[in-house]
Design a protein around this motif. Structure first.
Motif, PDB file in Angstrom:
ATOM      1  N   GLN A  36       9.900   8.414 -52.050  1.00 47.53           N
ATOM      2  CA  GLN A  36      10.045   9.373 -53.398  1.00 47.53           C
ATOM      3  C   GLN A  36       9.068   9.955 -54.031  1.00 47.53           C
ATOM      4  O   GLN A  36       9.320  11.171 -54.521  1.00 47.53           O
ATOM      5  N   MET A  37       7.783   9.330 -53.892  1.00 55.41           N
ATOM      6  CA  MET A  37       6.650   9.862 -54.641  1.00 55.41           C
ATOM      7  C   MET A  37       6.082  11.447 -54.102  1.00 55.41           C
ATOM      8  O   MET A  37       6.085  12.240 -54.849  1.00 55.41           O
ATOM      9  N   PRO A  38       6.181  11.701 -52.584  1.00 50.86           N
ATOM     10  CA  PRO A  38       5.946  13.198 -52.283  1.00 50.86           C
ATOM     11  C   PRO A  38       7.096  13.939 -52.671  1.00 50.86           C
ATOM     12  O   PRO A  38       6.853  15.020 -52.790  1.00 50.86           O
ATOM     13  N   ARG A  39       8.411  13.590 -52.831  1.00 48.23           N
ATOM     14  CA  ARG A  39       9.561  14.288 -52.905  1.00 48.23           C
ATOM     15  C   ARG A  39       9.539  14.670 -54.372  1.00 48.23           C
ATOM     16  O   ARG A  39       9.567  16.046 -54.784  1.00 48.23           O
ATOM     17  N   LEU A  40       8.878  13.883 -55.527  1.00 48.75           N
ATOM     18  CA  LEU A  40       8.868  14.085 -56.572  1.00 48.75           C
ATOM     19  C   LEU A  40       7.549  15.294 -56.831  1.00 48.75           C
ATOM     20  O   LEU A  40       7.995  16.029 -57.592  1.00 48.75           O
ATOM     21  N   ALA A  41       6.656  15.154 -56.251  1.00 45.37           N
ATOM     22  CA  ALA A  41       5.597  16.022 -56.189  1.00 45.37           C
ATOM     23  C   ALA A  41       6.105  17.356 -55.882  1.00 45.37           C
ATOM     24  O   ALA A  41       5.807  18.585 -56.407  1.00 45.37           O
ATOM     25  N   GLY A  42       6.845  17.640 -54.716  1.00 45.84           N
ATOM     26  CA  GLY A  42       7.320  18.724 -54.350  1.00 45.84           C
ATOM     27  C   GLY A  42       8.369  19.274 -55.244  1.00 45.84           C
ATOM     28  O   GLY A  42       8.304  20.535 -55.380  1.00 45.84           O
ATOM     29  N   LEU A  43       9.146  18.132 -55.815  1.00 40.92           N
ATOM     30  CA  LEU A  43      10.125  18.912 -56.830  1.00 40.92           C
ATOM     31  C   LEU A  43       9.482  19.646 -57.952  1.00 40.92           C
ATOM     32  O   LEU A  43       9.540  20.689 -58.476  1.00 40.92           O
ATOM     33  N   ARG A  44       8.336  18.894 -58.497  1.00 35.99           N
ATOM     34  CA  ARG A  44       7.811  19.434 -59.621  1.00 35.99           C
ATOM     35  C   ARG A  44       7.111  20.749 -59.280  1.00 35.99           C
ATOM     36  O   ARG A  44       7.172  21.774 -60.295  1.00 35.99           O
ATOM     37  N   SER A  45       6.666  20.950 -58.063  1.00 38.97           N
ATOM     38  CA  SER A  45       6.155  22.229 -57.744  1.00 38.97           C
ATOM     39  C   SER A  45       7.036  23.192 -57.450  1.00 38.97           C
ATOM     40  O   SER A  45       6.975  24.442 -58.249  1.00 38.97           O
ATOM     41  N   ASP A  46       8.194  22.816 -56.978  1.00 44.02           N
ATOM     42  CA  ASP A  46       9.274  23.662 -56.677  1.00 44.02           C
ATOM     43  C   ASP A  46       9.846  24.106 -57.953  1.00 44.02           C
ATOM     44  O   ASP A  46      10.272  25.464 -58.072  1.00 44.02           O
ATOM     45  N   LEU A  47      10.247  23.250 -59.045  1.00 42.56           N
ATOM     46  CA  LEU A  47      10.820  23.864 -60.207  1.00 42.56           C
ATOM     47  C   LEU A  47       9.798  24.869 -60.977  1.00 42.56           C
ATOM     48  O   LEU A  47      10.284  25.844 -61.741  1.00 42.56           O
ATOM     49  N   ASP A  48       8.351  24.579 -60.865  1.00 43.05           N
ATOM     50  CA  ASP A  48       7.482  25.840 -61.492  1.00 43.05           C
ATOM     51  C   ASP A  48       7.566  27.067 -60.628  1.00 43.05           C
ATOM     52  O   ASP A  48       7.521  28.077 -61.314  1.00 43.05           O
ATOM     53  N   ARG A  49       7.908  27.052 -59.470  1.00 41.96           N
ATOM     54  CA  ARG A  49       7.833  28.198 -58.614  1.00 41.96           C
ATOM     55  C   ARG A  49       9.202  28.949 -58.986  1.00 41.96           C
ATOM     56  O   ARG A  49       9.282  29.937 -59.161  1.00 41.96           O
ATOM     57  N   ILE A  50      10.241  28.030 -59.206  1.00 44.61           N
ATOM     58  CA  ILE A  50      11.686  28.718 -59.651  1.00 44.61           C
ATOM     59  C   ILE A  50      11.220  29.304 -61.136  1.00 44.61           C
ATOM     60  O   ILE A  50      11.873  30.403 -61.056  1.00 44.61           O
ATOM     61  N   GLU A  51      10.766  28.748 -62.020  1.00 48.81           N
ATOM     62  CA  GLU A  51      10.633  29.373 -63.347  1.00 48.81           C
ATOM     63  C   GLU A  51       9.895  30.632 -63.056  1.00 48.81           C
ATOM     64  O   GLU A  51      10.242  31.575 -63.651  1.00 48.81           O
ATOM     65  N   ARG A  52       8.781  30.646 -62.504  1.00 48.82           N
ATOM     66  CA  ARG A  52       8.089  31.983 -62.256  1.00 48.82           C
ATOM     67  C   ARG A  52       8.767  32.934 -61.548  1.00 48.82           C
ATOM     68  O   ARG A  52       8.936  34.101 -61.800  1.00 48.82           O
ATOM     69  N   HIS A  53       9.397  32.608 -60.334  1.00 46.50           N
ATOM     70  CA  HIS A  53      10.183  33.537 -59.447  1.00 46.50           C
ATOM     71  C   HIS A  53      11.494  34.209 -60.346  1.00 46.50           C
ATOM     72  O   HIS A  53      11.533  35.379 -59.990  1.00 46.50           O
TER      73      HIS A  53
END
Length: 560
Positions: free
Chosen positions: A315-332
């Motif tokens: 779950q730890m790498p999934r969480l890191a990926g999720l946080r990065s993805d949510l930042d990308r969604i916000e910007r995009h």
């Protein structure tokens, strides 16, 4: 064969995700709660119908021992949470299902209990499995304190101070349930007895109501204990801090087989979500207010992901990926959703499918649904299933027709996989001690002769092999007279023929199966979040975090 209601709008076909994509364990295990989750349905109904909650009784001493009654009144009926507090020694506290003592035990009573009801419940509810309840009760539950946080909150409030918000956020709950039993267990009313009640028609509404009222009891309890300890100088827990607390839950393998045993129900749950996504993607233009509501949903999701903690190596790498993805969604999305191009939500979704992890894609789905309540909330009425109506086998169906259905729906069931040691490494069975499902190692542990029929892929492969040599014009009834061992699988195939999301399309007895993916799928349908796997077989979650309390049901809806 009884057909499922035709809820698929043909003009949405190109916006709807294929079951071949959706029904894989890796994606089901990345599910996020949405506005169609069961607890959100309950909260919307209570708000719309103006439900009222009264704390009828709260007789708890300084040790937390005593009882309380919370009555919630809807337009027609009243339900009451009857709570019992206990003085639990530290060495007896356990989240395991085999525990025999708890910090608090509960029952949801149908109506308002009188003195005789309370006496009967007090003699039985604290015993849980060792006691018995009646059809006047809809659920039976128990919970344990998150001890250090619970004690910290009581101590600081007793001193007239508020607890540290960051300390609260790290755990997110003061108590966690270890079971919420319903639907006939231990004498409780069966689901069929209450399903005709509008407020109970959606799945697990009695269980969700129980947990929501447990949340109210929990925060009332810390306020009460702080007052008893600190006297007039004690503080009441701040409303914003209260709202950030949910109810924790520890869930293990007992929940996982449910999705396999109820294929029609599983289809309806997944279909409702996928149909909702298709409706949003198909919107030709952006409705007023939806851009701002989506931005709020993404902001809430980012905050939830920031607070989400897990030490599990998967779950730890999934969480890191999720946080990065949510930042990308916000910007995009900030730029994409302002463009005048047609079907902006579809463009955003297609970008997400191509750019985000599975966690990120499912989080984007939840955020896209959030602003579109008027468009999709009616799908909450499609979540239930009349499973008895699809139980009968259509014996007149030809072998050729059944073979064609299987070629389309069970093409993932590779017969070769089940001949290898790894392909059938595990088996599901029921524990004698607790009558709960468990997962055994086929090649090193005894008990495979008592295997539960959850090996769907293997059974599908075996049926396909028989159909290959059978006369395509033969009626299925004749085939089953010769080979009755395939009745179970034939029924499932016929159910899946009109319910394409009815089957998990993975090998559930393989060496690398992850039962927590099944748990997360079901728990996300409930409305759980902040999944914290503790192994591949049990997980901790949070329910009703950021949801309204009984006194503020008319406040804003939750978006995370």
């Amino acid at each position: 064969m009884t057909r499922a209601p035709d809820l698929f709008a043909p003009d949405l076909a190109r916006f709807r995700r294929s079951p071949k994509t959706v029904m894989r364990l890796s994606r089901l295990g990345a599910a996020h709660p949405t506005r169609l989750s069961f607890l959100r349905i309950l909260l919307r109904r209570m708000r719309t119908e103006g439900w009222q909650v009264d704390r009828r009784l709260f007789d708890i001493d300084e040790r937390g021992v005593g009882r309380a009654v919370y009555c919630v009144r809807g337009p027609v009926r009243t339900y009451s949470l009857v709570a019992f507090g206990h003085d639990l020694p530290a060495d007896e506290r356990s989240d395991r299902v085999i525990a025999t003592a708890w910090d608090a035990t509960f029952a949801l009573f149908d109506g308002v209990p009188d003195a005789d009801d309370l006496a009967r419940l007090q003699a039985n509810v604290p015993l849980q499995e060792a006691g018995r309840i009646s059809q006047r009760e809809l659920t039976l539950s128990r919970a344990n304190r998150s001890v250090r946080l619970f004690d910290h909150v009581v101590a600081t409030l007793a001193e007239g101070r508020q607890p540290d918000a960051n300390v609260l956020a790290e755990t997110g709950y003061l108590m966690r349930t270890t079971a919420v039993y319903g639907s006939g267990k231990f004498g409780a009313a069966c689901h069929g007895d209450i399903v005709d009640r509008p407020e109970m028609s959606a799945p697990f509404q009695a269980e969700m109501l129980t947990v929501w009222l447990i949340r109210a009891f929990t925060v009332d309890l810390v306020d009460h204990l702080a007052r008893l300890r600190g006297g007039p100088n004690a503080a009441r827990l701040d409303d914003d801090l209260r709202r950030g607390l949910g109810v924790g839950n520890s869930t293990g393998l007992g929940m996982a087989p449910f999705l396999v045993r109820h294929p029609a129900l599983l289809h309806n749950w997944i279909f409702a979500r996928e149909e909702a996504l298709a409706r949003v993607r198909a919107q030709p233009v952006m409705a007023p207010g939806t851009r701002a509501a989506f931005a709020r949903a993404i902001s809430a999701a980012r905050e939830c992901a920031r607070q989400w903690r897990s030490a599990h190596p998967l779950q730890m790498p999934r969480l890191a990926g999720l946080r990065s993805d949510l930042d990308r969604i916000e910007r995009h999305s900030r730029d994409m959703l302002q463009a005048p191009d047609p079907q902006p939500w579809d463009r955003l979704w297609r970008w997400g499918e191509a750019s985000l992890t599975l966690e990120g894609q499912e989080a984007l789905l939840a955020a896209m649904l959030e602003p579109h309540g008027p468009l999709i909330d009616d799908l909450g009425d499609a979540l239930c299933a009349d499973e008895a109506a699809c139980f009968d086998i259509d014996g007149a169906m030809s072998v050729g027709t059944l073979r064609a259905i299987m070629a389309n729906t069970y093409d993932w069931a590779d017969a070769g996989a089940y001949g290898a040691t790894e392909g059938c490494a595990r088996f599901w069975y029921v524990s004698e001690d607790k009558l709960e499902p468990r997962l055994g190692e086929r090649h090193t542990e005894p008990g495979a002769e008592r295997e539960l029929p959850l090996d769907i892929g293997r059974r599908a492969a075996a049926l396909s092999a028989e159909l290959e040599t059978a006369d395509p014009e033969e009626a299925i009834a004749h085939l089953l007279l010769r080979m009755p061992q395939h009745r179970y699988m034939v029924r499932r195939v016929q159910i899946a023929a009109t319910r394409p999301y009815a089957e998990i399309r993975d090998n559930l007895i393989s060496a690398d199966v992850m039962p927590i993916d099944m748990l997360r799928c079901k728990l996300a349908c409930f409305g759980a979040r902040q999944f914290d796997p503790r192994s591949d077989r049990w997980v901790r979650i949070n329910l009703f975090q950021d949801a309204p309390f009984p006194g503020d049901l008319n406040g804003p809806d939750i978006a995370r």
